[in-house]
Write a protein that holds these residues in place. Structure first.
Motif, PDB file in Angstrom:
ATOM      1  N   LEU A   1      44.141  40.303  36.916  1.00 17.82           N
ATOM      2  CA  LEU A   1      42.841  40.909  36.036  1.00 17.82           C
ATOM      3  C   LEU A   1      43.168  42.293  35.528  1.00 17.82           C
ATOM      4  O   LEU A   1      42.883  42.430  34.210  1.00 17.82           O
ATOM      5  CB  LEU A   1      41.895  41.198  37.107  1.00 17.82           C
ATOM      6  CG  LEU A   1      41.088  39.896  37.705  1.00 17.82           C
ATOM      7  CD1 LEU A   1      39.861  40.182  38.510  1.00 17.82           C
ATOM      8  CD2 LEU A   1      40.423  39.047  36.416  1.00 17.82           C
ATOM      9  N   MET A   2      43.776  42.956  36.093  1.00 13.07           N
ATOM     10  CA  MET A   2      44.238  44.467  35.618  1.00 13.07           C
ATOM     11  C   MET A   2      45.161  44.121  34.520  1.00 13.07           C
ATOM     12  O   MET A   2      45.156  44.845  33.342  1.00 13.07           O
ATOM     13  CB  MET A   2      45.158  45.265  36.569  1.00 13.07           C
ATOM     14  CG  MET A   2      44.005  45.663  37.820  1.00 13.07           C
ATOM     15  SD  MET A   2      42.549  46.652  36.949  1.00 13.07           S
ATOM     16  CE  MET A   2      43.295  48.195  37.036  1.00 13.07           C
ATOM     17  N   LYS A   3      46.120  43.432  34.649  1.00 17.61           N
ATOM     18  CA  LYS A   3      46.962  43.030  33.496  1.00 17.61           C
ATOM     19  C   LYS A   3      46.554  42.347  32.468  1.00 17.61           C
ATOM     20  O   LYS A   3      46.667  42.790  31.050  1.00 17.61           O
ATOM     21  CB  LYS A   3      47.998  41.945  34.161  1.00 17.61           C
ATOM     22  CG  LYS A   3      49.402  41.837  32.971  1.00 17.61           C
ATOM     23  CD  LYS A   3      50.250  40.636  33.620  1.00 17.61           C
ATOM     24  CE  LYS A   3      51.194  40.250  32.573  1.00 17.61           C
ATOM     25  NZ  LYS A   3      52.405  39.193  33.115  1.00 17.61           N
ATOM     26  N   TRP A   4      45.358  41.642  32.410  1.00 19.10           N
ATOM     27  CA  TRP A   4      44.640  40.898  31.561  1.00 19.10           C
ATOM     28  C   TRP A   4      43.923  41.846  30.746  1.00 19.10           C
ATOM     29  O   TRP A   4      43.952  41.979  29.501  1.00 19.10           O
ATOM     30  CB  TRP A   4      43.695  39.572  32.107  1.00 19.10           C
ATOM     31  CG  TRP A   4      43.099  39.221  30.764  1.00 19.10           C
ATOM     32  CD1 TRP A   4      43.452  38.384  29.996  1.00 19.10           C
ATOM     33  CD2 TRP A   4      41.313  39.361  30.962  1.00 19.10           C
ATOM     34  NE1 TRP A   4      42.284  37.797  29.374  1.00 19.10           N
ATOM     35  CE2 TRP A   4      41.123  38.396  29.788  1.00 19.10           C
ATOM     36  CE3 TRP A   4      40.507  39.956  31.609  1.00 19.10           C
ATOM     37  CZ2 TRP A   4      39.819  38.302  29.520  1.00 19.10           C
ATOM     38  CZ3 TRP A   4      39.235  39.898  31.118  1.00 19.10           C
ATOM     39  CH2 TRP A   4      38.724  39.092  30.158  1.00 19.10           C
ATOM     40  N   ARG A   5      43.251  43.000  31.466  1.00 16.56           N
ATOM     41  CA  ARG A   5      42.452  43.990  30.857  1.00 16.56           C
ATOM     42  C   ARG A   5      43.386  44.840  29.819  1.00 16.56           C
ATOM     43  O   ARG A   5      42.908  45.213  28.820  1.00 16.56           O
ATOM     44  CB  ARG A   5      41.844  44.793  32.013  1.00 16.56           C
ATOM     45  CG  ARG A   5      40.634  44.027  32.449  1.00 16.56           C
ATOM     46  CD  ARG A   5      39.903  45.022  33.630  1.00 16.56           C
ATOM     47  NE  ARG A   5      38.916  44.174  34.230  1.00 16.56           N
ATOM     48  CZ  ARG A   5      38.646  44.510  35.589  1.00 16.56           C
ATOM     49  NH1 ARG A   5      39.148  45.559  36.270  1.00 16.56           N
ATOM     50  NH2 ARG A   5      37.567  43.651  36.248  1.00 16.56           N
ATOM     51  N   ARG A   6      44.374  44.984  30.395  1.00 12.96           N
ATOM     52  CA  ARG A   6      45.385  45.886  29.872  1.00 12.96           C
ATOM     53  C   ARG A   6      45.898  45.379  28.277  1.00 12.96           C
ATOM     54  O   ARG A   6      45.889  46.098  27.360  1.00 12.96           O
ATOM     55  CB  ARG A   6      46.605  46.342  30.685  1.00 12.96           C
ATOM     56  CG  ARG A   6      46.478  47.794  31.279  1.00 12.96           C
ATOM     57  CD  ARG A   6      47.647  48.133  31.937  1.00 12.96           C
ATOM     58  NE  ARG A   6      47.664  47.823  33.415  1.00 12.96           N
ATOM     59  CZ  ARG A   6      48.374  47.268  33.952  1.00 12.96           C
ATOM     60  NH1 ARG A   6      49.481  46.529  33.580  1.00 12.96           N
ATOM     61  NH2 ARG A   6      48.361  46.916  35.338  1.00 12.96           N
ATOM     62  N   GLN A   7      46.101  44.085  28.618  1.00  8.04           N
ATOM     63  CA  GLN A   7      46.801  43.269  27.382  1.00  8.04           C
ATOM     64  C   GLN A   7      45.556  43.157  26.461  1.00  8.04           C
ATOM     65  O   GLN A   7      45.648  43.382  25.184  1.00  8.04           O
ATOM     66  CB  GLN A   7      47.033  41.819  27.843  1.00  8.04           C
ATOM     67  CG  GLN A   7      47.705  41.075  26.714  1.00  8.04           C
ATOM     68  CD  GLN A   7      48.153  39.725  27.321  1.00  8.04           C
ATOM     69  OE1 GLN A   7      47.850  39.167  28.531  1.00  8.04           O
ATOM     70  NE2 GLN A   7      49.137  38.894  26.584  1.00  8.04           N
TER      71      GLN A   7
END
Length: 189
Positions: free
Chosen positions: A59-65
């Motif tokens: 989820l964090m990676k998706w938000r950063r992306q």
């Protein structure tokens, strides 16, 4: 039968009054739900926390992306706009150069046509004066080119020498060459 319906209606009204008097989130109701479904609730909370801990990096990676995608799209839009303007300027510059070249070509064509018209008028005047319709002599520009070609031809060395020193494969000099006799029945008779 009507009395039964009246009694049912009275019972329904009585339960509705009880139900409306009873609060939905009373402590008694909450304790009763926990008592009946407690282990299911605990298991659901544990599963939720495990899933959250496992999926949190994704989820964090998706938000950063998503955040970087929005930032790059904003930067890319500026970059693309600048690039589009540069391409448009280059096209305009090339179009102007093409227009200038076309204008020069058109001017040369007009001059050629004017020379042609003047030459045809001169030829017609000569024809009217009896000097011939068209000159059979070469134009001065053609005569100047011809001597240059002749001088080039003289300066180039000949392909075959006349002294017969062409070598064994050249076919020059020596005897007249060897010619074998015919095959077949020889002699006459």
């Amino acid at each position: 039968m009507e009395e039964d319906e009246i009694n049912d209606i009275e019972v329904d009204e009585a339960t509705e009054e009880k139900f409306s008097q009873q609060q939905w989130f009373s402590p008694q109701l909450i304790f009763k739900i926990i008592e009946n479904y407690g282990w299911f609730i605990v298991a659901g909370v544990v599963v939720f926390l495990c899933l959250k801990s496992k999926l949190n990096p994704y989820l964090m990676k998706w938000r950063r992306q998503r955040r970087t995608t929005h930032e790059t799209m904003a930067a890319d839009s500026d970059f693309l706009l600048e690039r589009q303007e540069a391409i448009e300027k280059a096209r305009n510059r090339l179009q102007q150069q093409n227009d200038v070249l076309t204008e020069q070509w058109a001017e040369k064509q007009r001059k050629k046509e004017e020379e042609k018209r003047v030459n045809s008028l001169k030829d017609w005047e000569k024809h009217q004066l009896g000097q011939g319709y068209r000159s059979k002599q070469k134009k001065p520009s053609e005569e100047e080119n011809v001597p240059e070609l002749k001088s080039r031809q003289k300066s180039s060395r000949p392909l075959r020498s006349s002294d017969g020193g062409g070598g064994p494969l050249g076919g020059f000099g020596g005897s007249g060459g060897y010619r074998p006799s015919r095959r077949g029945p020889s002699g006459g008779g």
